[in-house]
Design a protein around this motif. Structure first.
Motif, PDB file in Angstrom:
ATOM      1  N   PHE A 117       0.822  -1.209   0.000  1.00  0.00           N
ATOM      2  CA  PHE A 117       0.000   0.000   0.000  1.00  0.00           C
ATOM      3  C   PHE A 117       0.858   1.262   0.000  1.00  0.00           C
ATOM      4  CE2 PHE A 117      -2.002   3.353   2.527  1.00  0.00           C
ATOM      5  CZ  PHE A 117      -3.039   3.672   1.672  1.00  0.00           C
ATOM      6  N   LEU A 118       1.894   1.295   0.840  1.00  0.00           N
ATOM      7  CA  LEU A 118       2.740   2.487   0.916  1.00  0.00           C
ATOM      8  C   LEU A 118       3.513   2.712  -0.374  1.00  0.00           C
ATOM      9  CD1 LEU A 118       4.094   2.274   4.571  1.00  0.00           C
ATOM     10  CD2 LEU A 118       2.394   3.849   3.654  1.00  0.00           C
ATOM     11  N   LEU A 119       3.978   1.640  -1.005  1.00  0.00           N
ATOM     12  CA  LEU A 119       4.684   1.802  -2.276  1.00  0.00           C
ATOM     13  C   LEU A 119       3.755   2.301  -3.374  1.00  0.00           C
ATOM     14  CD1 LEU A 119       7.051  -1.297  -2.345  1.00  0.00           C
ATOM     15  CD2 LEU A 119       7.684   1.108  -2.148  1.00  0.00           C
ATOM     16  N   LEU A 120       2.556   1.763  -3.425  1.00  0.00           N
ATOM     17  CA  LEU A 120       1.603   2.230  -4.433  1.00  0.00           C
ATOM     18  C   LEU A 120       1.153   3.658  -4.165  1.00  0.00           C
ATOM     19  CD1 LEU A 120      -0.611  -0.932  -4.973  1.00  0.00           C
ATOM     20  CD2 LEU A 120       0.948   0.115  -6.603  1.00  0.00           C
ATOM     21  N   ALA A 121       1.055   4.030  -2.890  1.00  0.00           N
ATOM     22  CA  ALA A 121       0.625   5.391  -2.551  1.00  0.00           C
ATOM     23  C   ALA A 121       1.661   6.437  -2.962  1.00  0.00           C
ATOM     24  CB  ALA A 121       0.335   5.495  -1.065  1.00  0.00           C
ATOM     25  N   LEU A 122       2.914   6.022  -3.175  1.00  0.00           N
ATOM     26  CA  LEU A 122       3.925   6.956  -3.680  1.00  0.00           C
ATOM     27  C   LEU A 122       3.621   7.383  -5.106  1.00  0.00           C
ATOM     28  CD1 LEU A 122       7.282   5.419  -2.440  1.00  0.00           C
ATOM     29  CD2 LEU A 122       6.261   7.570  -1.722  1.00  0.00           C
ATOM     30  N   PHE A 123       3.046   6.488  -5.895  1.00  0.00           N
ATOM     31  CA  PHE A 123       2.865   6.749  -7.317  1.00  0.00           C
ATOM     32  C   PHE A 123       1.455   7.173  -7.694  1.00  0.00           C
ATOM     33  CE2 PHE A 123       6.318   3.618  -6.954  1.00  0.00           C
ATOM     34  CZ  PHE A 123       7.344   4.404  -7.443  1.00  0.00           C
ATOM     35  N   VAL A 124       0.472   6.716  -6.952  1.00  0.00           N
ATOM     36  CA  VAL A 124      -0.915   7.092  -7.230  1.00  0.00           C
ATOM     37  C   VAL A 124      -1.536   7.636  -5.958  1.00  0.00           C
ATOM     38  CG1 VAL A 124      -1.203   5.406  -9.085  1.00  0.00           C
ATOM     39  CG2 VAL A 124      -1.769   4.755  -6.761  1.00  0.00           C
ATOM     40  N   ASP A 125      -2.747   8.099  -6.047  1.00  0.00           N
ATOM     41  CA  ASP A 125      -3.457   8.607  -4.882  1.00  0.00           C
ATOM     42  C   ASP A 125      -3.672   7.477  -3.878  1.00  0.00           C
ATOM     43  OD1 ASP A 125      -6.694  10.097  -4.324  1.00  0.00           O
ATOM     44  OD2 ASP A 125      -4.758  10.583  -3.432  1.00  0.00           O
ATOM     45  N   ALA A 126      -3.731   7.837  -2.590  1.00  0.00           N
ATOM     46  CA  ALA A 126      -3.851   6.823  -1.540  1.00  0.00           C
ATOM     47  C   ALA A 126      -5.161   6.047  -1.659  1.00  0.00           C
ATOM     48  CB  ALA A 126      -3.741   7.470  -0.175  1.00  0.00           C
ATOM     49  N   SER A 127      -6.229   6.718  -2.086  1.00  0.00           N
ATOM     50  CA  SER A 127      -7.500   6.003  -2.231  1.00  0.00           C
ATOM     51  C   SER A 127      -7.442   5.003  -3.374  1.00  0.00           C
ATOM     52  CB  SER A 127      -8.643   6.989  -2.445  1.00  0.00           C
ATOM     53  OG  SER A 127      -8.399   7.764  -3.598  1.00  0.00           O
ATOM     54  N   LEU A 128      -6.656   5.288  -4.407  1.00  0.00           N
ATOM     55  CA  LEU A 128      -6.490   4.330  -5.504  1.00  0.00           C
ATOM     56  C   LEU A 128      -5.510   3.223  -5.152  1.00  0.00           C
ATOM     57  CD1 LEU A 128      -6.361   6.763  -8.546  1.00  0.00           C
ATOM     58  CD2 LEU A 128      -8.254   5.323  -7.826  1.00  0.00           C
ATOM     59  N   ALA A 129      -4.560   3.494  -4.265  1.00  0.00           N
ATOM     60  CA  ALA A 129      -3.572   2.490  -3.888  1.00  0.00           C
ATOM     61  C   ALA A 129      -4.179   1.385  -3.048  1.00  0.00           C
ATOM     62  CB  ALA A 129      -2.423   3.143  -3.125  1.00  0.00           C
ATOM     63  N   LEU A 130      -5.309   1.649  -2.420  1.00  0.00           N
ATOM     64  CA  LEU A 130      -5.946   0.639  -1.582  1.00  0.00           C
ATOM     65  C   LEU A 130      -6.546  -0.491  -2.408  1.00  0.00           C
ATOM     66  CD1 LEU A 130      -6.639  -0.075   1.324  1.00  0.00           C
ATOM     67  CD2 LEU A 130      -8.725   1.247   1.084  1.00  0.00           C
ATOM     68  N   LEU A 131      -7.067  -0.175  -3.579  1.00  0.00           N
ATOM     69  CA  LEU A 131      -7.733  -1.189  -4.401  1.00  0.00           C
ATOM     70  C   LEU A 131      -6.793  -2.310  -4.860  1.00  0.00           C
ATOM     71  CD1 LEU A 131     -10.397  -2.035  -5.715  1.00  0.00           C
ATOM     72  CD2 LEU A 131      -9.724  -0.693  -7.692  1.00  0.00           C
ATOM     73  N   PRO A 132      -5.627  -2.024  -5.479  1.00  0.00           N
ATOM     74  CA  PRO A 132      -4.742  -3.132  -5.858  1.00  0.00           C
ATOM     75  C   PRO A 132      -4.213  -3.916  -4.665  1.00  0.00           C
ATOM     76  CG  PRO A 132      -4.059  -1.116  -6.953  1.00  0.00           C
ATOM     77  CD  PRO A 132      -5.125  -0.749  -5.983  1.00  0.00           C
ATOM     78  N   THR A 133      -4.030  -3.231  -3.531  1.00  0.00           N
ATOM     79  CA  THR A 133      -3.562  -3.922  -2.325  1.00  0.00           C
ATOM     80  C   THR A 133      -4.587  -4.942  -1.855  1.00  0.00           C
ATOM     81  OG1 THR A 133      -2.387  -1.914  -1.702  1.00  0.00           O
ATOM     82  CG2 THR A 133      -2.707  -3.564  -0.002  1.00  0.00           C
ATOM     83  N   LEU A 134      -5.845  -4.539  -1.806  1.00  0.00           N
ATOM     84  CA  LEU A 134      -6.900  -5.470  -1.394  1.00  0.00           C
ATOM     85  C   LEU A 134      -7.101  -6.577  -2.421  1.00  0.00           C
ATOM     86  CD1 LEU A 134      -9.509  -3.011   0.127  1.00  0.00           C
ATOM     87  CD2 LEU A 134      -7.850  -4.446   1.311  1.00  0.00           C
ATOM     88  N   MET A 135      -6.949  -6.241  -3.703  1.00  0.00           N
ATOM     89  CA  MET A 135      -7.078  -7.279  -4.738  1.00  0.00           C
ATOM     90  C   MET A 135      -5.953  -8.304  -4.611  1.00  0.00           C
ATOM     91  SD  MET A 135      -8.313  -4.957  -7.982  1.00  0.00           S
ATOM     92  CE  MET A 135      -7.635  -6.080  -9.138  1.00  0.00           C
ATOM     93  N   PHE A 136      -4.736  -7.850  -4.333  1.00  0.00           N
ATOM     94  CA  PHE A 136      -3.618  -8.771  -4.131  1.00  0.00           C
ATOM     95  C   PHE A 136      -3.879  -9.689  -2.949  1.00  0.00           C
ATOM     96  CE2 PHE A 136       0.377  -9.828  -2.028  1.00  0.00           C
ATOM     97  CZ  PHE A 136       1.027 -10.513  -3.058  1.00  0.00           C
ATOM     98  N   GLY A 137      -4.378  -9.117  -1.854  1.00  0.00           N
ATOM     99  CA  GLY A 137      -4.676  -9.939  -0.681  1.00  0.00           C
ATOM    100  C   GLY A 137      -5.777 -10.938  -0.938  1.00  0.00           C
ATOM    101  N   ALA A 138      -6.801 -10.539  -1.692  1.00  0.00           N
ATOM    102  CA  ALA A 138      -7.900 -11.456  -1.992  1.00  0.00           C
ATOM    103  C   ALA A 138      -7.441 -12.571  -2.918  1.00  0.00           C
ATOM    104  CB  ALA A 138      -9.058 -10.678  -2.616  1.00  0.00           C
ATOM    105  N   VAL A 139      -6.623 -12.244  -3.896  1.00  0.00           N
ATOM    106  CA  VAL A 139      -6.134 -13.266  -4.820  1.00  0.00           C
ATOM    107  C   VAL A 139      -5.194 -14.234  -4.109  1.00  0.00           C
ATOM    108  CG1 VAL A 139      -4.653 -13.588  -6.858  1.00  0.00           C
ATOM    109  CG2 VAL A 139      -6.492 -11.913  -6.897  1.00  0.00           C
ATOM    110  N   SER A 140      -4.423 -13.732  -3.142  1.00  0.00           N
ATOM    111  CA  SER A 140      -3.501 -14.621  -2.429  1.00  0.00           C
ATOM    112  C   SER A 140      -4.225 -15.625  -1.537  1.00  0.00           C
ATOM    113  CB  SER A 140      -2.506 -13.798  -1.620  1.00  0.00           C
ATOM    114  OG  SER A 140      -3.183 -13.161  -0.555  1.00  0.00           O
ATOM    115  N   MET A 141      -5.497 -15.377  -1.239  1.00  0.00           N
ATOM    116  CA  MET A 141      -6.248 -16.327  -0.438  1.00  0.00           C
ATOM    117  C   MET A 141      -6.770 -17.500  -1.275  1.00  0.00           C
ATOM    118  SD  MET A 141      -8.374 -14.199   2.437  1.00  0.00           S
ATOM    119  CE  MET A 141      -9.707 -13.803   1.373  1.00  0.00           C
ATOM    120  N   LEU A 142      -6.752 -17.354  -2.586  1.00  0.00           N
ATOM    121  CA  LEU A 142      -7.265 -18.436  -3.444  1.00  0.00           C
ATOM    122  C   LEU A 142      -6.337 -19.620  -3.493  1.00  0.00           C
ATOM    123  CD1 LEU A 142      -8.643 -16.352  -6.408  1.00  0.00           C
ATOM    124  CD2 LEU A 142      -9.899 -17.318  -4.499  1.00  0.00           C
TER     125      LEU A 142
END
Length: 142
Positions: A117-142
């Motif tokens: 999340f912190l790395l993505l928040a450097l490049f995009v807005d913090a509200s947009l950085a949350l979405l790929p982070t949560l998607m990564f976590g959800a995919v890792s549960m599969l």
């Protein structure tokens, strides 16, 4: 240093730090209750990511300011304060998970998702950085 104390207070007040501490505490109670009741058979490995995803959701929502114009017109840069705020919430969530009796896997998952999340928040807005982070976590549960 003393002149920056009102700036820190207003920053934490606009971020609703009290509500995030309460939510992380409730998350710790919920994980403790889940551990006490016992996870269903076969779901133990997959559910270790759920508390980390909830904690990162709380931290990610707290990273976005409800009034961003205040940060744009502030006389001091908020970068160090913002990093200390998010790092403190990550440490608080780790402490909550340790007190709740979770194993180190949940803390590792929270730290990993927080880093993403912190790395993505450097490049995009913090509200947009949350979405790929949560998607990564959800995919890792599969």
């Amino acid at each position: 240093m003393i002149a920056s104390l009102p700036c820190i207070w207003y920053y934490l007040r606009t971020r609703r730090i009290g509500s995030s501490v309460i939510l992380l505490g409730l998350l710790g109670l919920g994980t403790r209750l889940w551990a006490t009741l016992g996870a269903p058979e076969g779901f133990a490995a997959e559910t270790r990511m759920v508390p980390a995803l909830v904690a990162i959701s709380i931290i990610g929502i707290q990273s976005e300011s409800p009034c961003p114009i205040v940060e744009r017109v502030a006389s001091t840069r908020m970068t160090a304060l913002r990093l200390a705020h998010l790092g403190g919430l990550l440490l608080l969530s780790s402490a909550v998970f340790l007190l709740a009796g979770q194993d180190l896997t949940v803390i590792r998952n929270t730290a990993g998702l927080g880093g993403i999340f912190l790395l993505l928040a450097l490049f995009v807005d913090a509200s947009l950085a949350l979405l790929p982070t949560l998607m990564f976590g959800a995919v890792s549960m599969l």
